[in-house]
Design an enzyme around this catalytic site. Sequence first.
Site, mmCIF file in Angstrom:
data_model
loop_
_atom_site.group_PDB
_atom_site.id
_atom_site.type_symbol
_atom_site.label_atom_id
_atom_site.label_comp_id
_atom_site.label_asym_id
_atom_site.label_seq_id
_atom_site.Cartn_x
_atom_site.Cartn_y
_atom_site.Cartn_z
ATOM 1 N N ASP A 158 0.838 -1.184 0.000
ATOM 2 C CA ASP A 158 0.000 0.000 0.000
ATOM 3 C C ASP A 158 0.885 1.250 0.000
ATOM 4 O O ASP A 158 1.868 1.325 0.756
ATOM 5 C CB ASP A 158 -0.891 -0.020 1.248
ATOM 6 C CG ASP A 158 -1.841 1.138 1.306
ATOM 7 O OD1 ASP A 158 -2.727 1.227 0.440
ATOM 8 O OD2 ASP A 158 -1.703 1.969 2.225
ATOM 9 N N GLU B 289 1.521 0.202 -4.997
ATOM 10 C CA GLU B 289 1.048 1.471 -5.534
ATOM 11 C C GLU B 289 2.237 2.411 -5.698
ATOM 12 O O GLU B 289 2.925 2.715 -4.716
ATOM 13 C CB GLU B 289 0.017 2.098 -4.592
ATOM 14 C CG GLU B 289 -1.262 1.292 -4.453
ATOM 15 C CD GLU B 289 -2.216 1.927 -3.472
ATOM 16 O OE1 GLU B 289 -3.367 2.196 -3.862
ATOM 17 O OE2 GLU B 289 -1.830 2.159 -2.316
#
Length: 642
Positions: free
Chosen positions: A329, A358
């Site tokens: 994340d 990400e």
Amino acid sequence: MEVISNFDEFDKYNTYYGNDLGAIIDGDVTRFKVWSPCSYCVFINLYADGEGQNLIETLPMRRIENGVWYIEFTRNLDGYFYTYTYEYDMKRFESIDVYAKACGVNGMRGAIIDLSSTNPDGWENHKRPTLASPTDAVIYETHVRDFSIDPSSGVSLQNRGKFLAFTEKGTKCENSFTCLSHLKALGITHVQLLPIFDFCTVDEACPEKKQYNWGYDPKNFNCPEGSYSTDPSDPKCRINELKQLIMALHEAGIGVIMDVVYNHTYHTEDSPFHLAQPYYYHRTKIGKFTNGSGCGNETASDHKMMQKYIIDSILYWAKEYKLDGFRFDLMGLIDIDTINIIRDKLNEISPQILMYGEGWTGGESALNSTKLSYKFNSYSFGRVGLFNDNLRDAVKGSTFDSHNKGYVSGNFYETTIVLVGSVPHHQIDGYQEACWAYEPTQTINYVEAHDNLTLWDKLSVCAKHDFTEEERVLMDKLSAAIVLFAQGIPFIQLGQDFLRSKPKVSPQNDEDLFEWDSYNKPDYTNSIKWDRKNIYKSVYNYYRALIKFRRNHSLFRLSSKSDVERKISFPDSGDFNIIIERLSDESETLYLIINPYTEQRTVRINDSYKIIFDKDGNEQDGTFYDSFTADPLSACVLKKVN
């Protein structure tokens, strides 16, 4: 206490390189080590239970090298619980150990356990599934609770919303398989689980309460989440049941990817990290916490002991739980050096372990952007995957503007780029900026994930007034075809294959029907409604056909940019918006035809061919010549006949 002014100098004298932090049982001896270099003294507190007034004893620990405190008990403490108390400036602060691998209910105390006692029968000898290349993977994202909490899942009442739901075989909703049987039938290779570590905002002591969170609110990074177990008060139960989940998926030939959130902590001043060593584990600027995550703080992976913590934690999960991959994340907040070290360490365990994240942040970081794992720095960590938001927004329209249309809904732009997975190709204009991927193994192609509107909800907003429902279904299928036919690694959200929707509990009007950010919304919004699979069975069958076709044709799974350049070309279709992609190697030549219009379109094919994947995912009889008429909003594959 004084804030550290020079972290490089501090790390030079206080970095600990041992692999024995935390609680370790060694036969009849139990050892504890904790890093807290600025504490005046550190105490260990032993408890009989994970909560309540049951303190057994408090003992001082001995300071040894590099800021580590140590104590040893000449007995096996399996089954006890513990915390540390740190003293600074005559004030004392009690906290769980950041290296705790098990914990009591709601994660306030670490649990001392013999990890070998948490293994299900057969755990030691079962194997991870294997793939020849990362591009052979088809990733399916799900949240543990969403997966089975709805009665339509067919899962037994006691296991709904729990780890054990993934172990139940043969579950059905009417005539359609659900849960584990659905995963096997669909043909995906990996399940990505939203956070399964211990998080803050769900009260584990009251599992009967209607509570929900995605889990991006980290508390104890090395402990499984208790609300997903059948007995949150038993530290071994949650570990054992998570291992049962993993083993069940492995035995079904499916790998397990863990969504990890090392970029921030839910608490800041009260975090176990800050209490162990104030103002060290988080990034600061002029003594203030910075907020690159958008969640109140950001962790300092560039500080040696935070870097060590992330690496130690990842390796622990990979080894102890036999995980097959990690999704990071807000990976943009982790420095490039740390990401590359993790990849090297995972390769030592197994190069098969996937690693991606990400390539952006949630705010401005205190660390220089050239050092962070941003997408635009991708060539500096080319062995690690990144989510392809270029493809996502080109196909369905801007994620952040619900009404903005994309390629499948009539806004024709950035067409051919989507199929090469943002890998450089000489026929794509401006590819130096748009094609950022070092190799196709680095690009994670998707149009839907847990956050933002689902694909179906997005189409229901942006295309509602201009297109029929039947046309929107075709747009959904075409979006999926682009993801599965694109070079790179395809990523699908659970339920996307039967038009998953996230309805609002109390919509304000007809233009505000769907949840854009459902991280803490109830099961009404988030749970998988398996009866939709019966309603949209043709959509499910199409996704299944796409996955099977991709896995049977290696030209859609190229693993190097040189192969992308050499084996792929884009003949002129006569219409910039209609894509003809030619894929060729020694064994076969294929043509992928994509028609984004709502009418049939005919293109010229300078070969004789068979139709091996039509608008419904089927093969057709017969040989055809010279031209091909593409159905509206469709993707078809032709095979050259010699």
